[in-house]
Write an enzyme that holds these catalytic residues in place. Sequence first.
Site, PDB file in Angstrom:
ATOM      1  N   LYS A   1      37.019  41.716  31.126  1.00 34.78           N
ATOM      2  CA  LYS A   1      36.153  40.528  31.306  1.00 34.78           C
ATOM      3  C   LYS A   1      34.780  41.004  31.772  1.00 34.78           C
ATOM      4  O   LYS A   1      34.055  41.587  30.999  1.00 34.78           O
ATOM      5  CB  LYS A   1      36.765  39.535  32.283  1.00 34.78           C
ATOM      6  CG  LYS A   1      37.849  38.688  31.657  1.00 34.78           C
ATOM      7  CD  LYS A   1      37.983  37.372  32.391  1.00 34.78           C
ATOM      8  CE  LYS A   1      39.337  36.743  32.149  1.00 34.78           C
ATOM      9  NZ  LYS A   1      39.515  36.261  30.775  1.00 34.78           N
TER      10      LYS A   1
ATOM     11  N   ARG B   1      39.191  25.457  25.482  1.00 33.11           N
ATOM     12  CA  ARG B   1      37.984  26.137  25.975  1.00 33.11           C
ATOM     13  C   ARG B   1      37.184  26.553  24.747  1.00 33.11           C
ATOM     14  O   ARG B   1      36.380  25.776  24.264  1.00 33.11           O
ATOM     15  CB  ARG B   1      38.357  27.324  26.870  1.00 33.11           C
ATOM     16  CG  ARG B   1      39.061  26.862  28.151  1.00 33.11           C
ATOM     17  CD  ARG B   1      39.036  27.855  29.295  1.00 33.11           C
ATOM     18  NE  ARG B   1      39.267  29.241  28.916  1.00 33.11           N
ATOM     19  CZ  ARG B   1      39.743  30.167  29.746  1.00 33.11           C
ATOM     20  NH1 ARG B   1      40.062  29.853  30.993  1.00 33.11           N
ATOM     21  NH2 ARG B   1      39.924  31.410  29.350  1.00 33.11           N
TER      22      ARG B   1
ATOM     23  N   TYR C   1      34.490  29.289  63.875  1.00 29.96           N
ATOM     24  CA  TYR C   1      33.761  28.075  63.506  1.00 29.96           C
ATOM     25  C   TYR C   1      34.710  26.913  63.283  1.00 29.96           C
ATOM     26  O   TYR C   1      35.736  27.060  62.618  1.00 29.96           O
ATOM     27  CB  TYR C   1      33.024  28.295  62.185  1.00 29.96           C
ATOM     28  CG  TYR C   1      31.711  29.014  62.283  1.00 29.96           C
ATOM     29  CD1 TYR C   1      30.953  29.009  63.441  1.00 29.96           C
ATOM     30  CD2 TYR C   1      31.221  29.683  61.168  1.00 29.96           C
ATOM     31  CE1 TYR C   1      29.734  29.673  63.486  1.00 29.96           C
ATOM     32  CE2 TYR C   1      30.011  30.347  61.203  1.00 29.96           C
ATOM     33  CZ  TYR C   1      29.267  30.340  62.365  1.00 29.96           C
ATOM     34  OH  TYR C   1      28.069  30.984  62.402  1.00 29.96           O
TER      35      TYR C   1
HETATM   36  C1  LIG Z   1      40.753  36.635  30.256  1.00 30.77           C
HETATM   37  C2  LIG Z   1      41.247  36.721  28.885  1.00 30.77           C
HETATM   38  C3  LIG Z   1      42.405  37.462  28.621  1.00 30.77           C
HETATM   39  C4  LIG Z   1      43.226  38.133  29.693  1.00 30.77           C
HETATM   40  O1  LIG Z   1      43.832  37.120  30.423  1.00 30.77           O
HETATM   41  P1  LIG Z   1      44.804  37.443  31.666  1.00 30.77           P
HETATM   42  O2  LIG Z   1      45.477  36.139  31.886  1.00 30.77           O
HETATM   43  O3  LIG Z   1      43.937  37.874  32.785  1.00 30.77           O
HETATM   44  O4  LIG Z   1      45.716  38.504  31.194  1.00 30.77           O
HETATM   45  C5  LIG Z   1      42.830  37.536  27.306  1.00 30.77           C
HETATM   46  N1  LIG Z   1      42.153  36.912  26.310  1.00 30.77           N
HETATM   47  C6  LIG Z   1      41.033  36.187  26.543  1.00 30.77           C
HETATM   48  C7  LIG Z   1      40.353  35.527  25.405  1.00 30.77           C
HETATM   49  C8  LIG Z   1      40.546  36.066  27.833  1.00 30.77           C
HETATM   50  O5  LIG Z   1      39.447  35.342  28.060  1.00 30.77           O
END
Ligand SMILES: *Cc1c(COP(=O)(O)O)cnc(C)c1O
Length: 324
Positions: free
Chosen positions: A35, A130, A263
Site C-alpha cells: 500500500k 469502493r 487528561y
Molecule cells: C489493501 C489491498 C489488499 C491487501 O489487503 P489486506 O486485507 O491488507 O490483505 C489487496 N488488494 C487491494 C486492491 C488492496 O487495496
Amino acid sequence: MPRPILATVHPEALSHNLQQARLRAPDARVWAVVKANAYGHGIERVFDALRGADGFALLDLAEAQRLRALDWRGPILLLEGVFEPRDLELCSRLHLWHAVHCEEQIDWLAAHKTQQPHRVFLKLNSGMNRLGFRPDAFRAAWARLNALPQVDEIALMTHFSDADGPRGIAHQVAVFEAATADLPGERTLCNSAAILRHAHSPLRGEGVSTLAADWVREGIALYGSAPDYPEHSAADWDLQPTLTLSSRVIGVQHLQPGDTVGYGSTFTAEVPMRIGVVACGYADGYPRHAPTGTPVLVAGVRTRLHRCWWRVCARALSGGSAWT
Ligand SMILES: *Cc1c(COP(=O)(O)O)cnc(C)c1O
C-alpha cells in the site's frame, strides 16, 4: 541522547509471513502488498525480507520509483492505477502494471503515446463499492481496453469486503464469475483474509480452479496481523509480528484508590497501585485511540496500558510488582 524509543522491524518474521501465503496458495503468485510505506514499516526496511515475493503492489508512483531504485526488476502493480495522464509515462518507463478502475483511466490510456504496451488489471466492483466497474459495465470496459494498441494484457481483479467475517465472499465470487466467465486473462481476488480462510474455495473461469487463482494479494497478514481477530489470533494463523515498539519507563507514580490519571481523569485507581510512565505517545505515532487495556511487556512481563493522551502509562495489573 536521543529519546529512548525504538521501532524494530523483524525481517525474518516478514519472510515467514510471506511463506504463509505460499503455503495456502501454492499455485498462485504472491503480491506483497505495500500500500503506502509498507503498512508503516517503510519500503526500504522490508524490501530485502520480501524479495521472495513475485511482485509488489502499492499505491504511490514515488514508492514504485523507490522500489526500482532498490533494483527490483520484477512486477510492480499500482492498486489504484494512475491519477493523471502523465503518470502513464512513468508506467511505461518503469514497466509498472496498473489497475484500471474507471472510464477516465481508459481515456488516458487511449491518448497515451508509448512504444511499450501496458499490462493492466481491470477492476470489477463485485460489491465492495469502493473502486471498479460495475458488473454491467465490465465487459464494455474490457472490450475498450482490448482494442487499444497501448494495452497488451488485461488481468481481472476484484476485492472482497467480508473475507474476514460471517458474510463471507460467496456473493462477490458469484458476481465475479458471471462478469468474467469466458474472458481470457489472469485473475486475482484474494486479500489476506481470503488467502487464510478461502484460498481453496472453487472458482470458475479460464485457467483457474480455486479462489487463489493466478495471483493473491497479501497485505495485513504479511505484517503479522490476523485479519479476522478475535475469531483467530495471529498465532492461530502462524503469523509473526513484524515490528516491535519499545521504550523506557521514565516515571513511577504510587496511586491510592480514587486517584486519577491523565487528561480528563479518564482512569481511576480502584486499589493502591503503582504505575509506570513510558516515554511514548502520539508524537511517536502511537494511536491516541488505543484503549486502556492494550497489552505491553514491561521487562518481559505482560501488563496493560492506560492511555493518558500524551504519554502512555503502563500499569501493573493488580498493584503487585509485576514489572519491577
Ligand atoms: C489493501 C489491498 C489488499 C491487501 O489487503 P489486506 O486485507 O491488507 O490483505 C489487496 N488488494 C487491494 C486492491 C488492496 O487495496
